[in-house]
Design an enzyme around this catalytic site. Structure first.
Site, PDB file in Angstrom:
ATOM      1  N   ARG A  12      43.774  36.789  36.479  1.00 17.44           N
ATOM      2  CA  ARG A  12      43.547  37.844  35.499  1.00 17.44           C
ATOM      3  C   ARG A  12      43.088  39.127  36.196  1.00 17.44           C
ATOM      4  O   ARG A  12      42.138  39.116  36.961  1.00 17.44           O
ATOM      5  CB  ARG A  12      42.523  37.383  34.450  1.00 17.44           C
ATOM      6  CG  ARG A  12      43.102  36.325  33.508  1.00 17.44           C
ATOM      7  CD  ARG A  12      42.100  35.805  32.501  1.00 17.44           C
ATOM      8  NE  ARG A  12      41.188  34.833  33.068  1.00 17.44           N
ATOM      9  CZ  ARG A  12      40.331  34.102  32.362  1.00 17.44           C
ATOM     10  NH1 ARG A  12      40.289  34.255  31.051  1.00 17.44           N
ATOM     11  NH2 ARG A  12      39.533  33.230  32.938  1.00 17.44           N
ATOM     12  N   CYS A  37      36.424  39.143  34.296  1.00 16.72           N
ATOM     13  CA  CYS A  37      35.170  39.671  33.740  1.00 16.72           C
ATOM     14  C   CYS A  37      34.936  41.151  34.017  1.00 16.72           C
ATOM     15  O   CYS A  37      34.794  41.931  33.083  1.00 16.72           O
ATOM     16  CB  CYS A  37      33.985  38.857  34.258  1.00 16.72           C
ATOM     17  SG  CYS A  37      33.975  37.193  33.583  1.00 16.72           S
ATOM     18  N   LYS A  60      37.157  43.942  32.243  1.00 15.22           N
ATOM     19  CA  LYS A  60      37.045  43.989  30.781  1.00 15.22           C
ATOM     20  C   LYS A  60      35.608  44.282  30.330  1.00 15.22           C
ATOM     21  O   LYS A  60      35.393  44.981  29.352  1.00 15.22           O
ATOM     22  CB  LYS A  60      37.578  42.701  30.151  1.00 15.22           C
ATOM     23  CG  LYS A  60      36.596  41.559  30.070  1.00 15.22           C
ATOM     24  CD  LYS A  60      37.168  40.412  29.250  1.00 15.22           C
ATOM     25  CE  LYS A  60      36.300  39.169  29.367  1.00 15.22           C
ATOM     26  NZ  LYS A  60      34.957  39.301  28.844  1.00 15.22           N
ATOM     27  N   LYS A  86      23.912  40.885  29.939  1.00 24.30           N
ATOM     28  CA  LYS A  86      25.190  40.451  30.508  1.00 24.30           C
ATOM     29  C   LYS A  86      26.088  41.648  30.840  1.00 24.30           C
ATOM     30  O   LYS A  86      26.602  41.783  31.951  1.00 24.30           O
ATOM     31  CB  LYS A  86      25.891  39.506  29.515  1.00 24.30           C
ATOM     32  CG  LYS A  86      27.295  39.117  29.921  1.00 24.30           C
ATOM     33  CD  LYS A  86      27.335  38.318  31.209  1.00 24.30           C
ATOM     34  CE  LYS A  86      28.743  38.190  31.736  1.00 24.30           C
ATOM     35  NZ  LYS A  86      28.797  37.545  33.034  1.00 24.30           N
ATOM     36  N   LYS A  95      40.153  36.631  43.727  1.00 22.66           N
ATOM     37  CA  LYS A  95      39.254  36.397  44.851  1.00 22.66           C
ATOM     38  C   LYS A  95      39.509  34.978  45.346  1.00 22.66           C
ATOM     39  O   LYS A  95      40.251  34.213  44.697  1.00 22.66           O
ATOM     40  CB  LYS A  95      37.790  36.598  44.474  1.00 22.66           C
ATOM     41  CG  LYS A  95      37.271  35.587  43.471  1.00 22.66           C
ATOM     42  CD  LYS A  95      35.778  35.772  43.282  1.00 22.66           C
ATOM     43  CE  LYS A  95      35.229  34.737  42.334  1.00 22.66           C
ATOM     44  NZ  LYS A  95      33.790  34.864  42.136  1.00 22.66           N
ATOM     45  N   LEU A 153      28.030  32.777  35.647  1.00 24.53           N
ATOM     46  CA  LEU A 153      28.653  32.042  36.759  1.00 24.53           C
ATOM     47  C   LEU A 153      29.711  32.882  37.477  1.00 24.53           C
ATOM     48  O   LEU A 153      30.322  33.775  36.894  1.00 24.53           O
ATOM     49  CB  LEU A 153      29.288  30.746  36.259  1.00 24.53           C
ATOM     50  CG  LEU A 153      30.466  30.803  35.279  1.00 24.53           C
ATOM     51  CD1 LEU A 153      31.779  31.146  35.957  1.00 24.53           C
ATOM     52  CD2 LEU A 153      30.581  29.479  34.569  1.00 24.53           C
TER      53      LEU A 153
HETATM   54  N1  LIG Z   1      35.454  33.177  33.773  1.00 24.59           N
HETATM   55  C1  LIG Z   1      34.308  33.659  34.187  1.00 24.59           C
HETATM   56  O1  LIG Z   1      34.061  33.831  35.388  1.00 24.59           O
HETATM   57  C2  LIG Z   1      33.242  34.054  33.189  1.00 24.59           C
HETATM   58  C3  LIG Z   1      31.926  34.253  33.642  1.00 24.59           C
HETATM   59  C4  LIG Z   1      30.959  34.619  32.709  1.00 24.59           C
HETATM   60  C5  LIG Z   1      31.306  34.820  31.384  1.00 24.59           C
HETATM   61  N2  LIG Z   1      32.598  34.651  30.980  1.00 24.59           N
HETATM   62  C6  LIG Z   1      32.924  34.837  29.569  1.00 24.59           C
HETATM   63  O2  LIG Z   1      33.066  33.554  28.970  1.00 24.59           O
HETATM   64  C7  LIG Z   1      34.100  33.579  27.962  1.00 24.59           C
HETATM   65  C8  LIG Z   1      35.152  32.524  28.291  1.00 24.59           C
HETATM   66  O3  LIG Z   1      35.754  32.882  29.522  1.00 24.59           O
HETATM   67  P1  LIG Z   1      36.736  31.875  30.271  1.00 24.59           P
HETATM   68  O4  LIG Z   1      37.104  32.536  31.557  1.00 24.59           O
HETATM   69  O5  LIG Z   1      36.129  30.522  30.271  1.00 24.59           O
HETATM   70  O6  LIG Z   1      37.980  31.905  29.258  1.00 24.59           O
HETATM   71  P2  LIG Z   1      39.281  30.963  29.265  1.00 24.59           P
HETATM   72  O7  LIG Z   1      40.370  31.816  28.766  1.00 24.59           O
HETATM   73  O8  LIG Z   1      39.411  30.284  30.585  1.00 24.59           O
HETATM   74  O9  LIG Z   1      38.945  29.824  28.178  1.00 24.59           O
HETATM   75  C9  LIG Z   1      38.821  30.069  26.817  1.00 24.59           C
HETATM   76  C10 LIG Z   1      39.184  28.796  26.076  1.00 24.59           C
HETATM   77  O10 LIG Z   1      38.870  28.962  24.696  1.00 24.59           O
HETATM   78  C11 LIG Z   1      39.889  28.302  23.953  1.00 24.59           C
HETATM   79  N3  LIG Z   1      39.851  28.803  22.571  1.00 24.59           N
HETATM   80  C12 LIG Z   1      40.303  29.978  22.079  1.00 24.59           C
HETATM   81  N4  LIG Z   1      40.057  30.052  20.770  1.00 24.59           N
HETATM   82  C13 LIG Z   1      39.440  28.912  20.394  1.00 24.59           C
HETATM   83  C14 LIG Z   1      38.925  28.398  19.186  1.00 24.59           C
HETATM   84  N5  LIG Z   1      38.990  29.111  18.064  1.00 24.59           N
HETATM   85  N6  LIG Z   1      38.364  27.173  19.184  1.00 24.59           N
HETATM   86  C15 LIG Z   1      38.283  26.437  20.327  1.00 24.59           C
HETATM   87  N7  LIG Z   1      38.746  26.888  21.510  1.00 24.59           N
HETATM   88  C16 LIG Z   1      39.310  28.088  21.551  1.00 24.59           C
HETATM   89  C17 LIG Z   1      41.154  28.604  24.709  1.00 24.59           C
HETATM   90  O11 LIG Z   1      42.199  27.720  24.366  1.00 24.59           O
HETATM   91  C18 LIG Z   1      40.677  28.458  26.148  1.00 24.59           C
HETATM   92  O12 LIG Z   1      40.835  27.128  26.595  1.00 24.59           O
HETATM   93  C19 LIG Z   1      34.619  35.020  27.956  1.00 24.59           C
HETATM   94  O13 LIG Z   1      33.934  35.743  26.971  1.00 24.59           O
HETATM   95  C20 LIG Z   1      34.249  35.535  29.332  1.00 24.59           C
HETATM   96  O14 LIG Z   1      34.087  36.929  29.351  1.00 24.59           O
HETATM   97  C21 LIG Z   1      33.571  34.250  31.860  1.00 24.59           C
END
Ligand SMILES: NC(=O)c1ccc[n+]([C@@H]2O[C@H](COP(=O)([O-])OP(=O)(O)OC[C@H]3O[C@@H](n4cnc5c(N)ncnc54)[C@H](O)[C@@H]3O)[C@@H](O)[C@H]2O)c1
Length: 436
Positions: free
Chosen positions: A328, A261, A264, A205, A321, A154
């Site tokens: 971040r 994303c 990192k 990915k 953006k 996404l």
């Molecule tokens: N944000 C994006 O655009 C995007 C797109 C594709 C993939 N990703 C990937 O998806 C993953 C999540 O990204 P995000 O942006 O949603 O992160 P985020 O930081 O917004 O959310 C992560 C959530 O996980 C929770 N968390 C941490 N440890 C936990 C645990 N042990 N149990 C339950 N909850 C826990 C945190 O409190 C937080 O609410 C990452 O690996 C990221 O690389 C993100």
């Protein structure tokens, strides 16, 4: 697909950008969703209907489907009701550039022995993570736990639209019930399916993000050469992008990529390669180009203003953006710090990212509107392509500013319009316009 699998209850562990969008998206499809997060404040806010992130349509979707979405800090209800546990916890970079998997490991550690459940990894993890988690399960007598890699693609700002109409769904699994159940869950979306092994899914990915980042750094380098040679990168990108083999997406020159994303994931892939003894030269260059690109605005400002000591520079937009409040790795962070180091006063406005920006940028002077932020400024730097900056009354801005300089870090404004309002305009990879 059967009614049974259509309505399969699922769990989502981690309620950030990915977790909440996944929860809302599946709830829209009719699935019961059991969400878990360790952040009690966040869960309490969400339960009150106060969604902690800005993502268009998300609050409305969660609200419309709230009878199907449950939030808790406890894993037990999720384990009781769902067999597929989507993991969407953060995997931020470590100092070494590798992915920090501590949140993923915490989830793995919390799983009980089970022959009924599967972890479905949405978090972006290094290739080999799935195999390592399966080994951990086996060593701890939890070998019945299944594992599926289902990477998330996404885009923040259009995340729900991406959930509803994905370019593809990638499912990496061992050919057991869990992989098939994930395929069935996504089936109503009608997206092309790539069903493969776990390591290949993990690599899809990382390679996809690395490729997109490479495209951005490539066009940024072309832009820099355009500046030296008198070409206009907007024209060049248009001419290139019409070639179907190239495509016009991610071919926008600017002040570099940021966000949660690309930086990192590119670094994680580079480190992953390095850890195996392979030097991924191309990605080293992609990262270097991006770091330098964030700083190019400084030389443009200095070219027009000379020393920046005592000057006031306004940053229009701070999020990495438009259509998100995600700060971040935003280019604005580097830019504000560089400006302050050069002796400038930094003013700023962002329509949605201010709360997080205030936390990260303590010495920046924030305003409630773009025009207020521009009051008395020597120069404006457009950092985030928010539509309201294009619609701004630039003649009013010119009257309020003490200087008449716009550096357009996204090539977003119409140069001739702002020049007509009396500004000097400089974009990225375009010929400067207006009075020198
Ligand atoms: N944000 C994006 O655009 C995007 C797109 C594709 C993939 N990703 C990937 O998806 C993953 C999540 O990204 P995000 O942006 O949603 O992160 P985020 O930081 O917004 O959310 C992560 C959530 O996980 C929770 N968390 C941490 N440890 C936990 C645990 N042990 N149990 C339950 N909850 C826990 C945190 O409190 C937080 O609410 C990452 O690996 C990221 O690389 C993100």
């Amino acid at each position: 697909m059967s009614v049974q699998s259509e309505r399969e209850p699922i769990a989502v562990i981690g309620t950030g950008y990915v977790g909440l969008v996944t929860a809302a998206g599946f709830a829209e499809l009719g699935n019961e969703v059991w969400c878990v997060d360790i952040d009690a404040d966040k869960i309490a806010r969400i339960q009150r209907g106060d969604i902690p992130i800005y993502e268009p349509g998300l609050r409305e979707s969660l609200e419309a489907n709230r009878e199907r979405i449950h939030f808790s800090t406890e894993l037990a209800p999720a384990l009781e009701h769902a067999r597929l546990l989507f993991v969407a916890v953060g995997t931020p970079p470590t100092y070494s550039g590798d992915a920090d998997l501590s949140a993923v490991h915490a989830v793995v550690d919390a799983m009980p022995p089970s022959d009924r459940h599967a972890l479905v990894m949405k978090s972006t993890v290094p290739v080999g993570t799935g195999e390592s988690i399966k080994r951990t399960f086996a060593e701890r007598g939890k070998g019945g736990f299944k594992y599926v890699s289902c990477p998330e693609f996404l885009k923040e700002g259009a995340a729900l639209a991406d959930f509803r109409a994905p370019d593809r769904v990638v499912v990496g699994d061992d050919g057991d019930w869990a992989g098939q159940a994930v395929v069935d869950l996504y089936a109503p979306l009608g997206a092309p399916l790539v069903r493969t092994d776990i390591a290949s899914a993990e690599m899809v990915k990382l390679a996809s993000n690395a490729f997109l980042a490479t495209k951005i750094s490539f066009i940024n380098e072309i832009a820099n050469v355009c500046e030296e040679t008198g070409a206009d990168v907007e024209e060049v990108a248009r001419g290139m992008g019409l070639d179907a083999r190239i495509g016009n997406q991610f071919l926008r020159a600017g002040i570099g990529f940021g966000g949660s994303c690309f930086p990192k994931d590119v670094s994680a892939l580079k480190q992953l390669a390095g850890n195996t003894g392979y030097h991924f030269q191309l990605l080293t260059a992609v990262i270097d180009v991006n770091e330098l690109q964030k700083r190019r605005v400084m030389s443009k400002l200095q070219k027009h203003l000379g020393s920046l000591v005592g000057r006031t520079v306004t940053l229009l937009g701070l999020a990495f953006k438009a259509q998100t409040d995600d700060m971040r790795e935003a280019s604005s962070l580097v830019l504000a710090a560089r400006l302050q180091a050069a002796g400038a006063t930094v003013r700023a406005f962002d329509p949605v990212a201010e709360i997080e920006a205030r936390r990260l940028m303590p010495n920046v002077d924030f305003s409630d509107s773009a025009l207020d932020a521009l009051d008395g400024a020597d120069a404006a730097v457009l950092v985030t392509e928010w539509p309201e900056f294009r619609e701004l009354d630039w003649s009013d801005a010119a009257a309020r500013m003490s200087g008449r300089l716009i550096i357009d870090g996204r090539n977003y404004l119409d140069p001739s319009a702002v020049v007509a309002d009396g500004f000097s305009y400089e974009g990225i990879g375009r010929r400067p316009q207006g009075a020198a």
